[in-house]
Design an enzyme around this catalytic site. Structure first.
Site, PDB file in Angstrom:
ATOM      1  N   ASP A  60      14.541  34.448  42.891  1.00 11.05           N
ATOM      2  CA  ASP A  60      15.535  35.375  42.359  1.00 11.05           C
ATOM      3  C   ASP A  60      15.498  35.218  40.842  1.00 11.05           C
ATOM      4  O   ASP A  60      15.913  34.180  40.309  1.00 11.05           O
ATOM      5  CB  ASP A  60      16.923  35.022  42.906  1.00 11.05           C
ATOM      6  CG  ASP A  60      18.017  35.970  42.416  1.00 11.05           C
ATOM      7  OD1 ASP A  60      17.793  36.687  41.420  1.00 11.05           O
ATOM      8  OD2 ASP A  60      19.110  35.971  43.018  1.00 11.05           O
ATOM      9  N   SER A 140       9.759  50.355  29.657  1.00 10.50           N
ATOM     10  CA  SER A 140      10.059  51.735  30.023  1.00 10.50           C
ATOM     11  C   SER A 140      10.065  52.601  28.768  1.00 10.50           C
ATOM     12  O   SER A 140      10.494  52.149  27.701  1.00 10.50           O
ATOM     13  CB  SER A 140      11.428  51.829  30.697  1.00 10.50           C
ATOM     14  OG  SER A 140      11.813  53.181  30.879  1.00 10.50           O
ATOM     15  N   TYR A 155      21.169  49.678  30.765  1.00  7.70           N
ATOM     16  CA  TYR A 155      19.766  49.665  31.206  1.00  7.70           C
ATOM     17  C   TYR A 155      18.849  49.931  30.018  1.00  7.70           C
ATOM     18  O   TYR A 155      17.881  49.205  29.781  1.00  7.70           O
ATOM     19  CB  TYR A 155      19.535  50.720  32.283  1.00  7.70           C
ATOM     20  CG  TYR A 155      18.084  50.847  32.701  1.00  7.70           C
ATOM     21  CD1 TYR A 155      17.498  49.906  33.529  1.00  7.70           C
ATOM     22  CD2 TYR A 155      17.296  51.915  32.252  1.00  7.70           C
ATOM     23  CE1 TYR A 155      16.167  50.014  33.915  1.00  7.70           C
ATOM     24  CE2 TYR A 155      15.978  52.023  32.627  1.00  7.70           C
ATOM     25  CZ  TYR A 155      15.417  51.073  33.460  1.00  7.70           C
ATOM     26  OH  TYR A 155      14.096  51.184  33.822  1.00  7.70           O
ATOM     27  N   LYS A 159      15.934  47.504  27.831  1.00  6.07           N
ATOM     28  CA  LYS A 159      14.550  47.884  27.546  1.00  6.07           C
ATOM     29  C   LYS A 159      14.247  47.832  26.047  1.00  6.07           C
ATOM     30  O   LYS A 159      13.148  47.437  25.640  1.00  6.07           O
ATOM     31  CB  LYS A 159      14.257  49.279  28.107  1.00  6.07           C
ATOM     32  CG  LYS A 159      14.374  49.364  29.625  1.00  6.07           C
ATOM     33  CD  LYS A 159      13.461  48.375  30.316  1.00  6.07           C
ATOM     34  CE  LYS A 159      13.503  48.487  31.823  1.00  6.07           C
ATOM     35  NZ  LYS A 159      12.595  47.512  32.479  1.00  6.07           N
TER      36      LYS A 159
END
Length: 252
Positions: A60, A140, A155, A159
């Site tokens: 994890d 991304s 999010y 990135k």
């Protein structure tokens, strides 16, 4: 050009999507591939015949001690890492003013902190074993522009932070006179199950039916290209978009 045969690769987020495609691509190059994911059994079932070169470790990545234990297991049982592909990632509604703290934590721990921890550990192992290794961080294209979607801000922030961290690691390695290379590889829309897993099957299908997308295998091929470059070449950043992509359609 790095000789990949029998070298050791670690791939995080290896149970599905880009990670799974990358595991398969690296195995075809003759590498010993160790997949890190919570769903260990899914990695073990990716290929039927791997000549004993596929290893699955339950990790994890939001838990630093599990990451470190995973690297220690690999070094002891497979060998020192030559190639690290950081691919683990999650999405989630993540506004700042109304967002949930646990969601923020999961996003940042998975998409950023785990990359920093694995990078540090990989560099330590590569340096100790005189390995001219390669680290590729799957990022991304959303880290390059703002869709003005408040529910996406954490999010996107993860990135952007990953871009900054990756480039600064490259500079730090240069100042150490290290031959270890590092790349931030940023795909556009990839057809994986991450959208469906986050927002539901229907939204996932709707998104992929309305806009161009690329496949996980396309990113795996790009990883092989980066690894194929001569030692004198460090591709620090690479963006891979679907042909005809109009990012504005994502924000509607």
């Amino acid at each position: 050009m790095m000789d990949l045969n029998n070298k050791v690769a670690i791939v995080t987020g290896a149970s599905a999507g880009i990670g799974a495609a990358t595991v398969k691509a690296l195995l075809k190059q003759g590498m010993k591939v160790v997949g890190f994911a919570r769903r260990k059994e899914k990695i073990e079932n990716l290929v039927e015949n791997h000549d004993g070169k596929l290893f699955a470790v339950s990790v994890d990545v939001t838990k630093p001690q599990e990451i470190l234990a995973g690297f220690a297991w690999v070094t002891k049982n497979v060998g020192p890492v030559h190639v690290l592909i950081n691919n683990a990632g999650v999405l989630g509604n993540s506004t700042v003013l109304t967002g949930d703290l646990d969601t923020w934590q999961q996003l940042m721990d998975t998409n950023f902190m785990s990359y920093a921890i694995t990078t540090k550990e990989a560099v330590k192992i590569m340096t100790a074993n005189n390995i001219n290794g390669y680290i590729i961080n799957i990022n991304s294209t959303i880290g390059y522009y703002d869709l003005l979607m408040p529910n996406n801000v954490m999010y996107r922030s993860s990135k952007i932070a990953l871009r900054v961290m990756t480039e600064n690691v490259r500079v730090e390695l240069a100042r150490m006179n290290s031959n270890i290379r590092i790349t931030s590889l940023s795909p556009g829309v990839v057809k994986t199950d991450i959208m469906a897993a986050t927002y539901g099957e229907e939204m996932g299908k709707e998104m992929h039916s309305n806009i161009p997308y690329i496949l996980s295998e396309d990113i795996a091929d790009s990883i092989l290209y980066v690894l194929s470059t001569p030692q004198r070449v460090n591709i620090s950043e690479i963006m891979i978009r679907p042909t005809g992509e109009d990012i504005r359609k994502l924000s509607v």
